[in-house]
Design a protein around this motif. Structure first.
Motif, PDB file in Angstrom:
ATOM      1  N   ALA A  48       1.670 -11.897  27.514  1.00  0.00           N
ATOM      2  CA  ALA A  48       0.934 -12.614  28.362  1.00  0.00           C
ATOM      3  C   ALA A  48       1.355 -14.245  28.314  1.00  0.00           C
ATOM      4  O   ALA A  48       1.259 -14.841  29.185  1.00  0.00           O
ATOM      5  CB  ALA A  48      -0.699 -12.820  28.353  1.00  0.00           C
ATOM      6  N   ALA A  49       1.978 -14.437  27.186  1.00  0.00           N
ATOM      7  CA  ALA A  49       2.633 -15.691  26.769  1.00  0.00           C
ATOM      8  C   ALA A  49       3.911 -16.019  27.053  1.00  0.00           C
ATOM      9  O   ALA A  49       4.465 -17.100  27.256  1.00  0.00           O
ATOM     10  CB  ALA A  49       2.389 -15.795  25.374  1.00  0.00           C
ATOM     11  N   PHE A  50       4.860 -14.877  27.671  1.00  0.00           N
ATOM     12  CA  PHE A  50       6.170 -15.230  28.112  1.00  0.00           C
ATOM     13  C   PHE A  50       6.683 -14.010  28.818  1.00  0.00           C
ATOM     14  O   PHE A  50       6.130 -12.901  28.592  1.00  0.00           O
ATOM     15  CB  PHE A  50       7.279 -15.730  26.921  1.00  0.00           C
ATOM     16  CG  PHE A  50       7.142 -14.644  25.845  1.00  0.00           C
ATOM     17  CD1 PHE A  50       8.083 -13.424  26.064  1.00  0.00           C
ATOM     18  CD2 PHE A  50       6.142 -14.482  24.556  1.00  0.00           C
ATOM     19  CE1 PHE A  50       8.402 -12.580  24.943  1.00  0.00           C
ATOM     20  CE2 PHE A  50       6.272 -13.349  23.688  1.00  0.00           C
ATOM     21  CZ  PHE A  50       7.453 -12.528  23.747  1.00  0.00           C
ATOM     22  N   PRO A  71       0.746 -13.343  21.514  1.00  0.00           N
ATOM     23  CA  PRO A  71      -0.134 -12.088  22.043  1.00  0.00           C
ATOM     24  C   PRO A  71       0.777 -11.030  22.450  1.00  0.00           C
ATOM     25  O   PRO A  71       1.868 -11.331  23.080  1.00  0.00           O
ATOM     26  CB  PRO A  71      -1.047 -12.437  23.090  1.00  0.00           C
ATOM     27  CG  PRO A  71      -0.446 -13.723  23.749  1.00  0.00           C
ATOM     28  CD  PRO A  71       0.511 -14.449  22.541  1.00  0.00           C
ATOM     29  N   LEU A  72       0.699  -9.829  22.228  1.00  0.00           N
ATOM     30  CA  LEU A  72       1.482  -8.675  22.588  1.00  0.00           C
ATOM     31  C   LEU A  72       0.580  -7.438  23.214  1.00  0.00           C
ATOM     32  O   LEU A  72      -0.404  -7.399  22.786  1.00  0.00           O
ATOM     33  CB  LEU A  72       2.564  -8.157  21.624  1.00  0.00           C
ATOM     34  CG  LEU A  72       3.523  -8.995  20.891  1.00  0.00           C
ATOM     35  CD1 LEU A  72       3.868  -8.558  19.682  1.00  0.00           C
ATOM     36  CD2 LEU A  72       4.614  -9.374  21.986  1.00  0.00           C
ATOM     37  N   GLU A  73       1.104  -6.785  24.282  1.00  0.00           N
ATOM     38  CA  GLU A  73       0.514  -5.707  24.562  1.00  0.00           C
ATOM     39  C   GLU A  73       1.271  -4.530  25.034  1.00  0.00           C
ATOM     40  O   GLU A  73       2.723  -4.798  25.376  1.00  0.00           O
ATOM     41  CB  GLU A  73      -0.587  -6.017  25.793  1.00  0.00           C
ATOM     42  CG  GLU A  73       0.118  -6.770  26.799  1.00  0.00           C
ATOM     43  CD  GLU A  73      -0.900  -6.965  27.980  1.00  0.00           C
ATOM     44  OE1 GLU A  73      -1.833  -6.036  28.427  1.00  0.00           O
ATOM     45  OE2 GLU A  73      -1.168  -8.106  28.278  1.00  0.00           O
ATOM     46  N   TRP A  74       0.981  -3.231  25.050  1.00  0.00           N
ATOM     47  CA  TRP A  74       1.805  -2.120  25.287  1.00  0.00           C
ATOM     48  C   TRP A  74       1.154  -0.794  25.797  1.00  0.00           C
ATOM     49  O   TRP A  74       0.013  -0.695  25.986  1.00  0.00           O
ATOM     50  CB  TRP A  74       2.563  -1.710  23.941  1.00  0.00           C
ATOM     51  CG  TRP A  74       1.581  -1.342  22.933  1.00  0.00           C
ATOM     52  CD1 TRP A  74       1.118  -0.313  22.728  1.00  0.00           C
ATOM     53  CD2 TRP A  74       1.177  -2.138  21.899  1.00  0.00           C
ATOM     54  NE1 TRP A  74       0.322  -0.280  21.512  1.00  0.00           N
ATOM     55  CE2 TRP A  74       0.359  -1.650  20.889  1.00  0.00           C
ATOM     56  CE3 TRP A  74       1.099  -3.560  21.792  1.00  0.00           C
ATOM     57  CZ2 TRP A  74      -0.546  -1.951  19.969  1.00  0.00           C
ATOM     58  CZ3 TRP A  74       0.566  -4.352  20.693  1.00  0.00           C
ATOM     59  CH2 TRP A  74      -0.311  -3.475  19.854  1.00  0.00           C
ATOM     60  N   ASN A  75       2.048  -0.243  26.661  1.00  0.00           N
ATOM     61  CA  ASN A  75       1.135   0.991  27.365  1.00  0.00           C
ATOM     62  C   ASN A  75       1.327   2.159  26.487  1.00  0.00           C
ATOM     63  O   ASN A  75       1.841   1.933  25.457  1.00  0.00           O
ATOM     64  CB  ASN A  75       1.738   1.084  28.763  1.00  0.00           C
ATOM     65  CG  ASN A  75       3.082   1.341  28.908  1.00  0.00           C
ATOM     66  OD1 ASN A  75       3.845   1.313  27.933  1.00  0.00           O
ATOM     67  ND2 ASN A  75       3.900   1.348  30.105  1.00  0.00           N
ATOM     68  N   ALA A  76       0.783   3.228  27.089  1.00  0.00           N
ATOM     69  CA  ALA A  76       0.783   4.373  26.322  1.00  0.00           C
ATOM     70  C   ALA A  76       2.018   4.879  25.772  1.00  0.00           C
ATOM     71  O   ALA A  76       3.236   4.968  26.668  1.00  0.00           O
ATOM     72  CB  ALA A  76       0.221   5.424  27.088  1.00  0.00           C
ATOM     73  N   LEU A 115      -3.886  -9.660  19.776  1.00  0.00           N
ATOM     74  CA  LEU A 115      -4.245 -10.952  20.254  1.00  0.00           C
ATOM     75  C   LEU A 115      -3.395 -11.896  19.527  1.00  0.00           C
ATOM     76  O   LEU A 115      -2.914 -11.951  18.433  1.00  0.00           O
ATOM     77  CB  LEU A 115      -5.516 -11.074  20.121  1.00  0.00           C
ATOM     78  CG  LEU A 115      -6.654  -9.810  20.603  1.00  0.00           C
ATOM     79  CD1 LEU A 115      -8.134 -10.275  20.211  1.00  0.00           C
ATOM     80  CD2 LEU A 115      -6.361  -9.886  21.929  1.00  0.00           C
ATOM     81  N   GLU A 116      -3.459 -12.934  20.257  1.00  0.00           N
ATOM     82  CA  GLU A 116      -2.667 -14.334  19.695  1.00  0.00           C
ATOM     83  C   GLU A 116      -3.224 -14.681  18.638  1.00  0.00           C
ATOM     84  O   GLU A 116      -4.590 -14.771  18.377  1.00  0.00           O
ATOM     85  CB  GLU A 116      -2.901 -15.641  20.927  1.00  0.00           C
ATOM     86  CG  GLU A 116      -2.239 -16.739  20.390  1.00  0.00           C
ATOM     87  CD  GLU A 116      -2.346 -17.819  21.557  1.00  0.00           C
ATOM     88  OE1 GLU A 116      -2.483 -18.965  21.124  1.00  0.00           O
ATOM     89  OE2 GLU A 116      -2.303 -17.442  22.719  1.00  0.00           O
ATOM     90  N   GLY A 117      -2.607 -14.785  17.447  1.00  0.00           N
ATOM     91  CA  GLY A 117      -2.942 -15.417  16.019  1.00  0.00           C
ATOM     92  C   GLY A 117      -3.575 -14.142  15.332  1.00  0.00           C
ATOM     93  O   GLY A 117      -3.902 -14.432  14.271  1.00  0.00           O
TER      94      GLY A 117
END
Length: 204
Positions: A48-50, A71-76, A115-117
């Protein structure tokens, strides 16, 4: 040499062959990945940050004293994934070898986020020998460095304890990667450098 970077990796990095540097061919993804593993089953890493290929905000780098990991996120990940591993490397370190910024494993083999941090439960030693997010700090005046976030899906849970180094992690992953997602960010320092923000107030 850039010629040693496989075509599938240059595509995954979103770069033309001529824009690649020697370090890109030495990323963990180049060693353990393959064309059929990239984005397998729609597996994707984002932040969400870049944006992919976008610039890291200074709040995630050595430009700010209270900086944290983004922060990072990933799908299945692909079906059958037992664990996810995250490796973040600077492909443009002066020696031509990738500079390790973050090693994270023990992540559940499912859709998720950091999450961020946030401090993940299992973190290995970065290039400075510390088990934490190593703040990006490219030399002042360098062209923007590529910080490559590589997430690997594995077909078994790792038994590594926190504090393992890059080579130990890579050895444990060998032959067990079933999917790969790559996200690249860029960063260039406009002033300062070498983690010198502590002395910045003393400079003219």
């Amino acid at each position: 040499m850039p010629d040693t970077v496989p075509d599938w990796l240059s595509s995954a990095l979103g770069k033309a062959k001529g824009d690649l540097r020697p370090g890109h061919g030495k990323l963990v993804a180049a060693r353990l990945g393959a064309e059929n593993l990239v984005g397998k089953g729609g597996f994707k890493l984002s932040s969400a940050a870049f944006e992919a290929g976008g610039e890291l905000d200074p709040c995630f780098t050595a430009d700010e004293e209270d900086a944290v990991a983004p922060p990072l996120e990933w799908n299945a990940p692909p079906p059958g994934t037992q664990e996810l591993v995250l490796v973040v490397e600077d492909a443009d370190f002066q020696t031509g070898e990738p500079f390790c910024h973050w090693l994270v494993w023990g992540l559940p083999g499912q859709k998720g986020m950091i999450l961020e941090g946030e401090t993940p439960p299992r973190v290995g030693k970065n290039a400075f020998g510390n088990s934490e997010w190593l703040l990006p700090d490219p030399p002042t005046g360098d062209d923007a460095h590529d910080y490559v976030f590589q997430m690997f899906a594995l077909d078994l849970p790792l038994t590594l304890m926190p504090g393992a180094n890059r080579e130990e992690l890579v050895a444990a992953m060998e032959g067990h990667v079933t999917g790969l997602a790559i996200l690249t960010a860029t960063y260039a320092r406009e002033e300062g450098g070498d983690y010198d923000w502590e002395d910045g107030d003393d400079e003219d």
